[in-house]
Design a protein around this motif. Structure first.
Motif, PDB file in Angstrom:
ATOM      1  N   ARG A  38       0.841  -1.211   0.000  1.00 30.40           N
ATOM      2  CA  ARG A  38       0.000   0.000   0.000  1.00 30.40           C
ATOM      3  C   ARG A  38       0.874   1.259   0.000  1.00 30.40           C
ATOM      4  O   ARG A  38       1.988   1.238   0.507  1.00 30.40           O
ATOM      5  CB  ARG A  38      -0.884   0.029   1.247  1.00 30.40           C
ATOM      6  CG  ARG A  38      -2.090  -0.869   1.184  1.00 30.40           C
ATOM      7  CD  ARG A  38      -2.938  -0.716   2.452  1.00 30.40           C
ATOM      8  NE  ARG A  38      -4.232  -1.345   2.291  1.00 30.40           N
ATOM      9  CZ  ARG A  38      -4.428  -2.658   2.320  1.00 30.40           C
ATOM     10  NH1 ARG A  38      -3.407  -3.478   2.529  1.00 30.40           N
ATOM     11  NH2 ARG A  38      -5.646  -3.169   2.151  1.00 30.40           N
ATOM     12  N   LYS A  39       0.278   2.357  -0.506  1.00 31.59           N
ATOM     13  CA  LYS A  39       0.952   3.659  -0.408  1.00 31.59           C
ATOM     14  C   LYS A  39       1.082   4.029   1.061  1.00 31.59           C
ATOM     15  O   LYS A  39       0.118   3.905   1.820  1.00 31.59           O
ATOM     16  CB  LYS A  39       0.111   4.749  -1.075  1.00 31.59           C
ATOM     17  CG  LYS A  39       0.368   4.972  -2.530  1.00 31.59           C
ATOM     18  CD  LYS A  39      -0.413   6.204  -2.981  1.00 31.59           C
ATOM     19  CE  LYS A  39      -0.611   6.185  -4.477  1.00 31.59           C
ATOM     20  NZ  LYS A  39      -1.434   7.316  -4.947  1.00 31.59           N
ATOM     21  N   LEU A  40       2.251   4.510   1.428  1.00 37.30           N
ATOM     22  CA  LEU A  40       2.472   4.968   2.797  1.00 37.30           C
ATOM     23  C   LEU A  40       2.011   6.417   2.961  1.00 37.30           C
ATOM     24  O   LEU A  40       2.012   7.189   1.990  1.00 37.30           O
ATOM     25  CB  LEU A  40       3.963   4.894   3.140  1.00 37.30           C
ATOM     26  CG  LEU A  40       4.595   3.508   3.153  1.00 37.30           C
ATOM     27  CD1 LEU A  40       6.116   3.631   3.232  1.00 37.30           C
ATOM     28  CD2 LEU A  40       4.066   2.675   4.329  1.00 37.30           C
ATOM     29  N   VAL A  41       1.654   6.759   4.182  1.00 38.72           N
ATOM     30  CA  VAL A  41       1.425   8.165   4.528  1.00 38.72           C
ATOM     31  C   VAL A  41       2.776   8.694   5.009  1.00 38.72           C
ATOM     32  O   VAL A  41       3.278   8.272   6.056  1.00 38.72           O
ATOM     33  CB  VAL A  41       0.373   8.301   5.647  1.00 38.72           C
ATOM     34  CG1 VAL A  41       0.194   9.766   6.012  1.00 38.72           C
ATOM     35  CG2 VAL A  41      -0.943   7.669   5.222  1.00 38.72           C
ATOM     36  N   VAL A  42       3.376   9.569   4.232  1.00 42.56           N
ATOM     37  CA  VAL A  42       4.744  10.029   4.511  1.00 42.56           C
ATOM     38  C   VAL A  42       4.734  11.525   4.838  1.00 42.56           C
ATOM     39  O   VAL A  42       4.129  12.315   4.124  1.00 42.56           O
ATOM     40  CB  VAL A  42       5.666   9.783   3.287  1.00 42.56           C
ATOM     41  CG1 VAL A  42       7.083  10.282   3.567  1.00 42.56           C
ATOM     42  CG2 VAL A  42       5.684   8.307   2.928  1.00 42.56           C
ATOM     43  N   GLN A  43       5.383  11.885   5.916  1.00 38.27           N
ATOM     44  CA  GLN A  43       5.596  13.302   6.236  1.00 38.27           C
ATOM     45  C   GLN A  43       7.094  13.568   6.189  1.00 38.27           C
ATOM     46  O   GLN A  43       7.852  13.031   7.009  1.00 38.27           O
ATOM     47  CB  GLN A  43       5.067  13.643   7.628  1.00 38.27           C
ATOM     48  CG  GLN A  43       5.373  15.062   8.081  1.00 38.27           C
ATOM     49  CD  GLN A  43       4.589  16.133   7.321  1.00 38.27           C
ATOM     50  OE1 GLN A  43       3.363  16.116   7.322  1.00 38.27           O
ATOM     51  NE2 GLN A  43       5.289  17.051   6.667  1.00 38.27           N
ATOM     52  N   VAL A  44       7.506  14.341   5.214  1.00 37.77           N
ATOM     53  CA  VAL A  44       8.912  14.744   5.154  1.00 37.77           C
ATOM     54  C   VAL A  44       9.086  15.971   6.038  1.00 37.77           C
ATOM     55  O   VAL A  44       8.292  16.913   5.975  1.00 37.77           O
ATOM     56  CB  VAL A  44       9.332  15.030   3.703  1.00 37.77           C
ATOM     57  CG1 VAL A  44      10.744  15.613   3.654  1.00 37.77           C
ATOM     58  CG2 VAL A  44       9.265  13.752   2.875  1.00 37.77           C
TER      59      VAL A  44
END
Lengths: 64, 333
Positions: A38-44
């Motif tokens: 699945r697509k990850l929820v990413v916070q850069v």
């Protein structure tokens, strides 16, 4: 070995992932869950990143 | 009749008199052969030192609302119109304050809050008000915002909050803009920039090179930026993102990127010219050093909005090695 490529989300066994590896080594955090694809929820963040899969949970992140 | 050498012309016009190159002259710089690029960079560095001084402004940026954008900027992985790997997420206030604190610890004097939106709605404005107040209470750093197209009331609100600088990139030449974005116009962006200036915030406006524009259009863009007279120009190099319409373009060559840096500095002798996204891909370590010695006088350190940058320690060591001081907070207000 993880099932899915964390750069493109396809199975490792499918296709060439050299471009994904290059991106991951230089400019990209993980984008897909290695366990379920699945697509990850990413916070850069300025000095790191966080990522989590809505099904599998947090991915170990990086903080400088 | 032989045309005068553009480097000699620029030396007298830009270095000695402080008058930036015009569009046709910028094009001459962009057309210089590879063998002359070092000459252009050396002159651009002299211009930067003469008209801006040795200090380098350091900034950190953070995405407070990632992904799900209704616009179709063809370079952007945060558009909801393209099938990209980026998922929507918002950053909470405690994490944002921590990010500001860590950014300030690098020596940065600017911290820019960025949202992937056409323009802010009331929910986002409320998030920004809370974020700015929380950061101002705890972290000694200037706050900048990049929230898209603003109404007058929103711009007034940001100015009243004490937002120091507002970023809104024109992205590319006016003549090429419709090839990059179709959901809003160059003129709409320009109107926001005029509002920002009118209301007393510093104007930050740059763009991305390497999106398929011609050299003529790159020169046109430099000329249009020069007419705007922004306080800061962030210079990005396209990092082709998977799933976007520009995802299969090639990154521009290092020499072209360096030529562009020199040309933009010679067009904008007094502006803060900032290294922004794409330099890791386009320039690498050697090109980054050449850029800082070729007209650049500001950097985004650390990561970008959805991609990762160099370790800030590498950039700070480079500045130390070059004896370029980091601009202090007191010098920025």
């Amino acid at each position: 070995m993880p099932t899915f490529c964390d750069g493109c989300g396809r199975a490792h066994a499918e296709g060439d992932h050299e471009r994904c590896r290059r991106r991951r080594a230089t400019t990209d955090p993980p984008r897909f869950c290695e366990s379920c694809g699945r697509k990850l929820v990413v916070q850069v963040l300025p000095l790191g990143w966080t990522a989590r899969c809505v099904r599998c949970g947090p991915v170990p992140g990086v903080s400088r | 009749m032989t045309r005068p050498d553009i480097i000699a012309v620029a030396r007298e016009q830009v270095l000695e008199r402080g008058v930036g190159l015009e569009e046709a002259q910028v094009l001459d710089v962009l057309r210089l052969p590879d063998a002359r690029v070092d000459d252009a960079l050396a002159l651009a560095h002299e211009v930067r030192m003469r008209w801006c001084g040795p200090a380098v402004e350091v900034e950190g940026i953070v995405s407070i609302k990632t992904g799900g954008c209704p616009e179709d900027c063809h370079f952007c992985s945060q558009s909801g119109r393209f099938e990209t790997p980026v998922r929507a997420v918002r950053l909470d206030i405690p994490a944002l304050v921590q990010a500001a604190r860590e950014t300030a610890a690098t020596g940065a004097t600017e911290f820019c809050l960025v949202a992937a939106v056409r323009g802010p709605d009331e929910r986002l404005m409320e998030q920004v008000r809370a974020a700015v107040a929380a950061i101002q209470a705890e972290v000694p750093i200037n706050i900048a915002c990049s929230l898209g197209i603003l109404t007058r009331a929103q711009a007034e609100g940001l100015a009243q909050l004490g937002v120091h600088r507002y970023n809104h990139n024109l992205e590319t030449a006016r003549s090429y803009f419709a090839q990059v974005v179709t959901t809003h116009t160059w003129e709409e962006r320009f109107a926001t920039l005029e509002l920002v200036r009118e209301l007393g915030m510093e104007v930050c406006c740059g763009g991305i090179v390497g999106m398929g524009e011609t050299l003529e259009q790159r020169a046109e863009f430099a000329g249009q930026l020069a007419m705007l007279e922004p306080d800061e120009v962030p210079l990005n190099f396209l990092d082709p993102r998977p799933g976007t319409p520009f995802g299969e373009l090639s990154a521009i060559q290092t020499k072209d990127a360096l030529r562009t840096i020199a040309a933009f500095r010679l067009a904008l002798p007094r502006t803060i010219l900032r290294f922004a996204g794409g330099r890791e891909l386009t320039l690498g370590d050697i090109g980054t050093r050449a850029g800082v010695l070729g007209g650049i006088n500001a950097m985004i350190v650390g990561n970008y909005l959805t991609t990762l940058g160099r370790d800030p320690r590498e950039d700070l060591e480079l500045l130390d090695d070059l004896s370029m001081p980091i601009k202090a907070l007191a010098e920025t207000i």
